[in-house]
Design a protein around this motif. Structure first.
Motif, PDB file in Angstrom:
ATOM      1  N   MET A  29      11.136   4.808  63.969  1.00 59.23           N
ATOM      2  CA  MET A  29      12.464   4.920  64.987  1.00 59.23           C
ATOM      3  C   MET A  29      11.980   5.154  66.305  1.00 59.23           C
ATOM      4  O   MET A  29      11.234   5.932  66.624  1.00 59.23           O
ATOM      5  CB  MET A  29      13.269   6.174  64.441  1.00 59.23           C
ATOM      6  CG  MET A  29      12.688   7.237  64.126  1.00 59.23           C
ATOM      7  SD  MET A  29      13.383   8.152  62.657  1.00 59.23           S
ATOM      8  CE  MET A  29      12.599   7.338  61.225  1.00 59.23           C
ATOM      9  N   VAL A  30      13.070   4.826  67.064  1.00 56.72           N
ATOM     10  CA  VAL A  30      12.475   4.524  68.435  1.00 56.72           C
ATOM     11  C   VAL A  30      13.855   4.412  69.496  1.00 56.72           C
ATOM     12  O   VAL A  30      14.669   3.611  69.217  1.00 56.72           O
ATOM     13  CB  VAL A  30      11.355   3.610  68.980  1.00 56.72           C
ATOM     14  CG1 VAL A  30      12.063   2.275  68.887  1.00 56.72           C
ATOM     15  CG2 VAL A  30      11.161   3.790  70.271  1.00 56.72           C
ATOM     16  N   ALA A  31      13.720   5.112  70.410  1.00 57.30           N
ATOM     17  CA  ALA A  31      14.920   5.063  71.591  1.00 57.30           C
ATOM     18  C   ALA A  31      14.260   4.084  72.830  1.00 57.30           C
ATOM     19  O   ALA A  31      13.392   4.971  73.457  1.00 57.30           O
ATOM     20  CB  ALA A  31      15.652   6.398  72.015  1.00 57.30           C
ATOM     21  N   VAL A  32      14.382   3.138  72.947  1.00 52.49           N
ATOM     22  CA  VAL A  32      13.575   2.213  73.967  1.00 52.49           C
ATOM     23  C   VAL A  32      14.293   2.206  75.368  1.00 52.49           C
ATOM     24  O   VAL A  32      15.265   1.758  75.541  1.00 52.49           O
ATOM     25  CB  VAL A  32      13.419   0.649  73.352  1.00 52.49           C
ATOM     26  CG1 VAL A  32      12.721   0.062  74.508  1.00 52.49           C
ATOM     27  CG2 VAL A  32      12.946   0.613  72.014  1.00 52.49           C
ATOM     28  N   ASN A  33      13.645   3.130  76.056  1.00 48.95           N
ATOM     29  CA  ASN A  33      14.139   3.492  77.458  1.00 48.95           C
ATOM     30  C   ASN A  33      13.165   3.256  78.533  1.00 48.95           C
ATOM     31  O   ASN A  33      12.590   4.262  78.871  1.00 48.95           O
ATOM     32  CB  ASN A  33      14.965   4.791  77.425  1.00 48.95           C
ATOM     33  CG  ASN A  33      15.628   5.012  78.709  1.00 48.95           C
ATOM     34  OD1 ASN A  33      16.754   4.420  78.988  1.00 48.95           O
ATOM     35  ND2 ASN A  33      15.038   6.034  79.427  1.00 48.95           N
ATOM     36  N   ALA A  34      12.636   2.037  79.159  1.00 50.68           N
ATOM     37  CA  ALA A  34      11.556   1.960  79.866  1.00 50.68           C
ATOM     38  C   ALA A  34      11.623   1.383  81.324  1.00 50.68           C
ATOM     39  O   ALA A  34      12.792   0.617  81.543  1.00 50.68           O
ATOM     40  CB  ALA A  34      10.530   0.913  79.041  1.00 50.68           C
ATOM     41  N   LEU A  35      10.910   1.926  81.988  1.00 46.90           N
ATOM     42  CA  LEU A  35      10.888   1.265  83.599  1.00 46.90           C
ATOM     43  C   LEU A  35      10.495  -0.378  83.107  1.00 46.90           C
ATOM     44  O   LEU A  35      11.173  -1.377  83.885  1.00 46.90           O
ATOM     45  CB  LEU A  35       9.777   1.742  84.090  1.00 46.90           C
ATOM     46  CG  LEU A  35       9.572   1.112  85.775  1.00 46.90           C
ATOM     47  CD1 LEU A  35      10.623   1.314  86.462  1.00 46.90           C
ATOM     48  CD2 LEU A  35       8.049   1.523  86.093  1.00 46.90           C
ATOM     49  N   GLY A  36       9.665  -0.502  82.281  1.00 43.70           N
ATOM     50  CA  GLY A  36       9.138  -2.069  82.036  1.00 43.70           C
ATOM     51  C   GLY A  36       9.902  -3.034  81.246  1.00 43.70           C
ATOM     52  O   GLY A  36      11.126  -2.437  80.879  1.00 43.70           O
TER      53      GLY A  36
END
Length: 313
Positions: A175-182
């Protein structure tokens, strides 16, 4: 399989403020390791995952929004566990062992409303009773965005991804919260599926290429991707720290740039069973599961540009 015998998962979302938190509860406790790969983490009690600390199992893991402000959610989680007589018996009191990591979501939605003790308590109550397997704009992923090198108006919406797989009788959850600069890539084809867009929001522009074209003193955007992998095999904390590190390969395959000083990228690896699996095999499988969770986080959280831009600061 009665998954709730292993762990529970509950989300609370503030759809107006665009933030939230997700609580993972371990009825039998969990051994946990952690790998913090980014340069700007917002976290609480991660030393519980250090192999040099006591071998006590954690009771819950919190993933949330609000950056360091949102770490207050753990206060509510601890109170909820205390109210249910859950925690480490110390002789004079039971102390819930709770770790937390947060994303920076203050550029999307409200920047003065964060997950707090009340939200943490509510999410923990849900985790005590259920396993919420949804993906999308929920919980810690409610305010998640990616591709912010040109600012929020040219970024993309992301969210929370959940994935479960059973391989030869061994269960792996990611499980993951994807919150990226990229930007976010689909590693199966190498194409960008979410990220920085041109000023007309018609196509992706490739953040790495932008970096090559404009070498600047310092980028000013703050981010962080946070996630957890869980298995029903047995590992101690030292092995789980290595498994968390191996799982970070999924971040590297799906996110570019990644692990920057503007990201607090963190991964927890948790063991809640007694099956025997070679650590090299498990690390490879966990990374594969995390890849799929990242892709689900993006695919399940897309919204109309008009709605997205309205919430950008």
């Amino acid at each position: 399989m009665n998954t709730l015998a292993y762990y529970g998962l509950g989300h609370v979302s503030d759809d107006q403020a665009k933030t939230g938190c997700s609580v993972i509860y371990f009825p039998q406790g969990a051994n946990a390791g952690c790998a913090i790969m980014g340069g700007g983490p917002a976290s609480r009690e991660t030393m519980l995952a250090d192999p040099m600390t006591a071998t006590n199992k954690i009771n819950a893991l919190v993933l949330g929004g609000g950056s360091a402000f949102g770490l207050a959610a753990s206060d509510g989680v601890m109170q909820c566990l205390k109210d249910h007589d859950i925690g480490l018996e110390t002789g004079f009191a039971k102390i819930p062992l709770v770790m937390q990591s947060d994303i920076y979501d203050l550029g999307y939605g409200a920047n003065d409303i964060y997950p707090d003790a009340k939200m943490g308590y509510e999410a923990c109550l849900k985790a005590l009773k259920q396993l919420d397997e949804r993906s999308g704009n929920i919980g810690a992923g409610c305010g998640a965005t990616v591709g912010k090198i040109l600012g929020m108006k040219q970024a993309s919406k992301s969210g929370w991804g959940f994935y479960h797989e059973t391989i030869n009788g061994v269960n792996i959850w990611a499980m993951v919260a994807v919150n990226a600069l990229g930007d976010i890539y689909d590693p199966s084809c190498g194409k960008i599926i979410a990220g920085a867009m041109d000023n007309k929001r018609q196509q992706f522009v490739d953040s790495e290429k932008l970096m090559r074209q404009s070498i600047v003193p310092q980028w000013e955007h703050t981010n962080t991707t946070i996630g957890a992998v869980i298995c029903d095999a047995y590992y101690d904390k030292a092995a789980l720290c290595k498994l968390a590190q191996m799982t970070s390969c999924a971040y590297a395959r799906c996110i570019n740039p990644v692990f920057t000083m503007m990201d607090g990228d963190s991964i927890y690896a948790c063991s809640i069973g007694d099956k025997q699996v070679d650590i090299n095999v498990m690390g490879t499988l966990m990374a594969s599961a995390m890849e799929k969770a990242i892709i689900k986080a993006v695919a399940s959280s897309k919204i109309a540009d008009e709605m997205f831009l309205k919430a950008c600061r």
